[in-house]
Structure formats: C-alpha cells, structure tokens
Design a protein around this motif. Structure first.
Motif, PDB file in Angstrom:
ATOM      1  N   ASN A 193       1.066  -1.102   0.141  1.00 58.19           N
ATOM      2  CA  ASN A 193      -0.253  -0.378   0.197  1.00 58.19           C
ATOM      3  C   ASN A 193       0.517   1.517  -0.012  1.00 58.19           C
ATOM      4  O   ASN A 193       0.353   1.951  -0.623  1.00 58.19           O
ATOM      5  N   ALA A 194       1.641   1.167   1.045  1.00 61.42           N
ATOM      6  CA  ALA A 194       2.849   2.924   1.093  1.00 61.42           C
ATOM      7  C   ALA A 194       3.729   2.514  -1.192  1.00 61.42           C
ATOM      8  O   ALA A 194       2.979   4.073  -0.807  1.00 61.42           O
ATOM      9  N   LYS A 195       3.480   1.469  -1.440  1.00 60.32           N
ATOM     10  CA  LYS A 195       4.080   1.700  -2.803  1.00 60.32           C
ATOM     11  C   LYS A 195       3.604   2.663  -3.906  1.00 60.32           C
ATOM     12  O   LYS A 195       3.873   3.278  -3.910  1.00 60.32           O
ATOM     13  N   VAL A 198       2.943   6.105  -2.999  1.00 59.87           N
ATOM     14  CA  VAL A 198       4.409   6.951  -3.390  1.00 59.87           C
ATOM     15  C   VAL A 198       3.801   7.353  -4.935  1.00 59.87           C
ATOM     16  O   VAL A 198       3.712   8.001  -5.478  1.00 59.87           O
ATOM     17  N   LEU A 199       3.465   5.818  -5.393  1.00 59.48           N
ATOM     18  CA  LEU A 199       3.768   5.949  -6.693  1.00 59.48           C
ATOM     19  C   LEU A 199       1.710   7.089  -7.213  1.00 59.48           C
ATOM     20  O   LEU A 199       2.129   7.862  -7.800  1.00 59.48           O
ATOM     21  N   ILE A 200       0.839   6.829  -6.672  1.00 58.37           N
ATOM     22  CA  ILE A 200       0.100   8.201  -6.778  1.00 58.37           C
ATOM     23  C   ILE A 200       0.587   8.924  -6.587  1.00 58.37           C
ATOM     24  O   ILE A 200      -0.360   9.984  -7.771  1.00 58.37           O
ATOM     25  N   VAL A 204       0.620  12.286  -9.274  1.00 60.20           N
ATOM     26  CA  VAL A 204      -0.404  13.382  -9.474  1.00 60.20           C
ATOM     27  C   VAL A 204       0.301  14.504  -9.528  1.00 60.20           C
ATOM     28  O   VAL A 204       0.631  15.374 -10.493  1.00 60.20           O
ATOM     29  N   ILE A 205       1.260  14.576  -9.134  1.00 55.69           N
ATOM     30  CA  ILE A 205       3.038  15.399  -9.323  1.00 55.69           C
ATOM     31  C   ILE A 205       2.816  15.841 -10.576  1.00 55.69           C
ATOM     32  O   ILE A 205       2.945  17.233 -11.340  1.00 55.69           O
ATOM     33  N   ILE A 206       2.988  14.517 -11.548  1.00 56.92           N
ATOM     34  CA  ILE A 206       3.589  14.414 -13.155  1.00 56.92           C
ATOM     35  C   ILE A 206       2.032  15.626 -14.149  1.00 56.92           C
ATOM     36  O   ILE A 206       2.517  16.338 -14.971  1.00 56.92           O
TER      37      ILE A 206
END
Length: 260
Positions: A193-195, A198-200, A204-206
C-alpha cells in the motif's frame, strides 16, 4: 482432537503451484516442507486426482482449475473420506475466493481459511455421520478409479522425503503460527500500500506539472514566469540643469552736450 486409532487427516493445505495459500496441521511435524517438495513435481495445468503412498501415510491431492487441494492422512484411514474432504474444501475455497488464489502471495488466506481446514479436518476425521453422508451422496467419483502410486515415482532421482510426525504431542503452537503469519502478511500488505501511495503521489505531481506547462506555454513555464515577474523600475529622472541668473543691464549715463 478425538480418537485417532482408526486414523485421521493429519495435515491439509490449499496451494497454487508450490505456493501454499493456507494450511493446518493437527500435530507437530514437517508437513509443509514435505508437501512443498511434492507440489513442485505435480503438474497443475490440468485437473487431476491422485494418491501417493509413503511409509504409513497417504498424500492425497486434487487439482482443480490451477489450484491444488492436498491432505496427508494415515494409511489406515482409507481414501474415500480424505477425497470427500478435499472435494468439500475445494467447494468452500472456490465459493470464498473465486480465482484470487491464482495471484495470491504465500499464506494470503491463512488467517481465515486455516480455520475452515481445521474445522473440516475434525469433522471428516471424527464425525461418524461423515462417512455415511459420503456414501449417500450421488455422483461422487469412486476412489478406486483414482490412481495410487509410490511417492518415489514423483520425486526427482536422489531426492528423499522424510515425514516427521509427533505421535504424542498435539500442536500447541498453532495460534502462534497463525499470529506470526498474519503479522507477516500485514507487513507485506502495508509495504504494498505504501508503494502504491508513493506511485499515486508521483503521478499526480506529474499530471499537475503537465497541465501547468500546457497553460504556461511550454516546459519552462515562460509565460507564467514572465507575467509574474514585476517590470524593472524606471530610471530616476535626470536632475534639472541649473538656469543662469538673468543679466540685468547696467545703466550708462548719457552725456548731453553742455551749452557753452
């Protein structure tokens, strides 16, 4: 528990290939290690049922839709009840998890389904009605048609299996095993879930950057940077040049001719 003089089911598990998803053992022993050795040799690409004999035990298995349902029972317990047990476990597992077992990690179903294995092992081993119900059930495949082979035939050359079963001491550490496996699974899921989080966040930033870049006319955000930069201050006006004072004409006396 119960009287095991007539034999009983000692161990059972559900696996995908050689990955054990849930298991339960009635007594202490190295069951999972032995079963894992055998699972590595069993083809799970097509449905199949078979029994392997070794020492005074039988290893029974049913492969159905890529999932292997397995139990180890005393030889004296026969084969009809163990295969009825496996068919029962198969139905319960499919009803509960569907196809999730094909993509699950090791012991993913341990905390829930091991209780089902324990309950059904006890019922089929000790309830006198179990065998009666099995005989009355229509359409159950005759176990005489299920092939029996010696365990040595499934093993690779030189590979040995030694099943160690504690004949006296019941498994008192079962709850601790459940707890440790549950903690291990919980930790694995937390990292997963942590990974994912981080991916999400990165995605979102991109996306925000891409949207801003489109609105600001390019990757360097030139338009937005220019509009937000204040214009440079205008230079101060030059100091005024001093004007010279006006020249006042001096009065020159006019000479008038004197009369003589």
């Amino acid at each position: 528990g119960g009287d095991t003089s007539k034999g009983c089911i000692l161990y059972s598990c559900v696996a995908h290939k050689d990955i054990i998803l849930a298991d339960y053992s009635l007594k202490q022993g190295n069951y999972s290690k032995v079963v894992k050795q055998i699972l590595e040799q069993i083809p799970n690409t097509k449905d199949n049922k078979m029994s392997y004999a070794f020492e005074s035990y039988f290893f029974h298995y049913v492969v159905s839709d890529g999932i292997t349902y397995t139990c180890i029972a005393d030889e004296s317990f026969g084969r009809r009840i163990p295969f009825a047990f496996l068919d029962d476990i198969k139905s319960r597992f499919k009803a509960t998890y569907g196809d999730r077992g094909k993509s699950a990690v090791a012991h993913a179903m341990q905390s829930d389904f091991s209780r089902t294995l324990q309950k059904q092992m006890d019922y089929f081993s000790n309830n006198e009605n179990a065998d009666r119900i099995i005989q009355l059930r229509k359409g159950l495949e005759d176990v005489k048609e299920i092939m029996v082979s010696n365990i040595d035939k499934v093993l690779e050359r030189g590979q040995k299996i030694e099943l160690l079963v504690d004949k006296t001491e019941t498994l008192t550490t079962t709850s601790l095993q459940f707890k440790s496996k549950a903690v291990e699974l919980k930790r694995h899921m937390w990292w997963k879930n942590a990974k994912l989080m981080v991916l999400i966040v990165v995605v979102v930033i991109i996306l925000i950057y891409i949207i801003v870049a489109i609105a600001c006319g390019g990757a360097l955000l030139n338009n937005c940077i220019k509009s937000e930069t204040p214009p440079p201050p205008s230079p101060p006006p030059p100091p005024p040049t001093p004007t010279p004072p006006p020249i006042t004409p001096t009065h020159t006396p006019t000479l008038t001719p004197s009369t003589i």
